[in-house]
Design a protein around this motif. Sequence first.
Motif, mmCIF file in Angstrom:
data_model
loop_
_atom_site.group_PDB
_atom_site.id
_atom_site.type_symbol
_atom_site.label_atom_id
_atom_site.label_comp_id
_atom_site.label_asym_id
_atom_site.label_seq_id
_atom_site.Cartn_x
_atom_site.Cartn_y
_atom_site.Cartn_z
ATOM 1 N N ASN A 115 0.848 -1.180 0.000
ATOM 2 C CA ASN A 115 0.000 0.000 0.000
ATOM 3 C C ASN A 115 0.893 1.243 0.000
ATOM 4 O O ASN A 115 1.201 1.801 1.052
ATOM 5 N N HIS A 116 1.297 1.675 -1.176
ATOM 6 C CA HIS A 116 2.197 2.814 -1.286
ATOM 7 C C HIS A 116 1.523 4.099 -0.825
ATOM 8 O O HIS A 116 2.187 4.987 -0.289
ATOM 9 N N VAL A 165 -0.683 18.556 3.202
ATOM 10 C CA VAL A 165 -0.630 18.265 4.642
ATOM 11 C C VAL A 165 0.490 19.058 5.299
ATOM 12 O O VAL A 165 0.322 19.658 6.370
ATOM 13 N N PHE A 166 1.653 19.088 4.655
ATOM 14 C CA PHE A 166 2.822 19.762 5.221
ATOM 15 C C PHE A 166 2.559 21.247 5.467
ATOM 16 O O PHE A 166 2.989 21.799 6.489
ATOM 17 N N ALA A 167 1.855 21.906 4.551
ATOM 18 C CA ALA A 167 1.633 23.354 4.677
ATOM 19 C C ALA A 167 0.863 23.715 5.940
ATOM 20 O O ALA A 167 0.969 24.840 6.437
ATOM 21 N N ASN A 168 0.111 22.761 6.488
ATOM 22 C CA ASN A 168 -0.658 23.047 7.703
ATOM 23 C C ASN A 168 0.222 23.234 8.929
ATOM 24 O O ASN A 168 -0.276 23.676 9.978
ATOM 25 N N HIS A 169 1.521 22.907 8.833
ATOM 26 C CA HIS A 169 2.397 23.109 9.985
ATOM 27 C C HIS A 169 2.474 24.586 10.359
ATOM 28 O O HIS A 169 2.674 24.931 11.527
ATOM 29 N N GLN A 170 2.294 25.463 9.372
ATOM 30 C CA GLN A 170 2.355 26.894 9.661
ATOM 31 C C GLN A 170 1.167 27.333 10.512
ATOM 32 O O GLN A 170 1.277 28.263 11.316
ATOM 33 N N ILE A 223 1.644 8.350 5.970
ATOM 34 C CA ILE A 223 2.536 8.344 7.140
ATOM 35 C C ILE A 223 3.617 9.411 6.988
ATOM 36 O O ILE A 223 3.910 10.168 7.926
ATOM 37 N N LEU A 224 4.227 9.467 5.808
ATOM 38 C CA LEU A 224 5.285 10.446 5.559
ATOM 39 C C LEU A 224 4.761 11.862 5.744
ATOM 40 O O LEU A 224 5.421 12.706 6.376
ATOM 41 N N PHE A 240 7.534 3.660 10.938
ATOM 42 C CA PHE A 240 6.514 2.789 10.367
ATOM 43 C C PHE A 240 6.498 2.813 8.836
ATOM 44 O O PHE A 240 5.711 2.098 8.207
ATOM 45 N N LEU A 241 7.364 3.614 8.220
ATOM 46 C CA LEU A 241 7.444 3.633 6.764
ATOM 47 C C LEU A 241 7.991 2.316 6.236
ATOM 48 O O LEU A 241 8.859 1.695 6.865
#
Length: 436
Positions: free
Chosen positions: A33-34, A173-178, A40-41, A221-222
Motif C-alpha cells: 500500500n504505497h 498536509v505539510f503546509a498546515n504546519h504553519q 505516514i510520511l 513505520f514507513l
Amino acid sequence: MAVEGDRDGPAVPLLEEEIGSCSSSCQVHPPRNHARDVHILSLAFLFVFSAYGAAQNLQSTVNTEEDLGTTSLGILYLSFTFFSVVASPVVRVLGSKFVLVLGTTGYFLFIASNLKPSWYTMVPASLYLGFTASIIWVGQGTYLTSAAFSHAEDCHLHEGTVIGNFNGEFWGVFANHQVIGNLFSLVLLHGGEEGDNLSRKNLLFTIFLCCTVIGIALMCFLSKRNDKESNPAPYSSFGSVLKYVVSPLLDKQMLLIIPLIVYSGLQQAFVCAEFTNKVVTPALGISGVGGAMAIYGAADAICSLAAGKLTSGFYSITLLVYGGASLHIIVILWLLLGYSLTSGVVGYIYPLLMSIFWGIGNGVFNTQLSALLGILYKHEKEAAFAQLKLWQSAAIALIFFLSPYLTLEAMLIGLLVTLCIALLAFFYATLRTDGS
C-alpha cells in the motif's frame, strides 16, 4: 477526473479509488500500500515541522542576547547549503527510509537546545541540523517519487498523475504546519506575566519536543524501499562521488530549472523575513502576523492539494507554474507601484489578500518542482532533489543575511527580476522538451 490505465485497459479513477482498483487488478501479487506510506510520511513531516517551524519563527524573539537566535539560523542555512552538495550520495548509500529517521534527530536536538540556549548548545545544534535537513529533504523527495512510481507500476496508472497526486497530498498536509505551530505559540505565549515568560517558553518547547518524537516514531513505520537495488551506488573513489554530485549541473535541462528553484527559495524567505515585518506588521500589528501566516498556510495547503490533482505531466506542470507565478507578479507589482497603508477594513483586507496570493504561489512551486524533478530524473532522484534543496537553501540564506541592509523596494525588484529570468528559462526548457 480520470486518467488512462495501461494501453489496453479502461480509464482508472484517481487517488481516492486507486487503492481499491489496485487490489482488484493485482490478484496474484497484491502490491504494498504505497498510498499508506505517503499518508505516514505526510503526517510525520507535519508533526516535526509544526514544532520546528514555530521554533524557527521564535528565534529572534526568545533568543535575543547577542543575536543568538538569528545568528543560529544563519549558521543553520549555511550548513544546510554546504551539506546539500553531498546529500545525494549519502541518501543513495544509506537508503531513503534510514535518512528520513536520521534526519529528524537534527530537529529534535535544535528544539532541545532552546531549553538551554547558549553559544555552546545552539551553534552545534544548528550545524548538525544543517546536515540532517539536507539529507531528510533529499530522502523525502526520493522516497515519495519511488512510492509514486511503484504505485503507478503496480496499479497500471499514469506515472505523472500519481506523482502529482502524491506530491499534492504531501505538500497539502505539510503546509498546515504553519497553522498548527503558530497556534501553539499564540496560545501559550500570549498574555503571559513578565515573571512566567521563561516557564511558558520552556513548556512550549517541551511540547515541540513531544511533537518531534511523534514524527520520529511515525517515520519508523514507513516501508523500506529498494533504493539501492533500483539505483546502485558504485562509489569506488572520491572522484566517482564528485562526478555523481556534479553531473546534474552538466545537464542543460537542470540548468534551465535552477533559476525557478532559486526563486522558490527567495520568495519563501521573503515572506517570513520581509513581508511579515514590513507589510503585515505596519497594517495589522504584531498580533496580526500569526493570523496572516495562518491564512498563508491555509492557502498553501489548499493549493497544494488542488495542484497535485491537476498534475499529469510536463505540460500541466508548465501551466500551473505560470499560473502561480502570475499571482506573485501581481503582488510584487502591487507592492512596488500601488500599495500604501490604508485605514479601516480595507487596510486589514489587503495584507491578508496578499498572504493568500503568496500562499497559492508557494503551493504551486512546492508541488510542481517536486513532481517535475521526479518525472525528469526518474533514475537520478537523489541528485535532482539535492540540487533542489541546495539552491533553495542558498537563496533562503541570502535573504536572511541581506535583509538588514536592503530596502523593501530593492528586495521586490530583485524578486521580480529573478522570477522573470526563471520563467524565460523555464519556457525554453518547455521548448526543448517539445522538440525532444
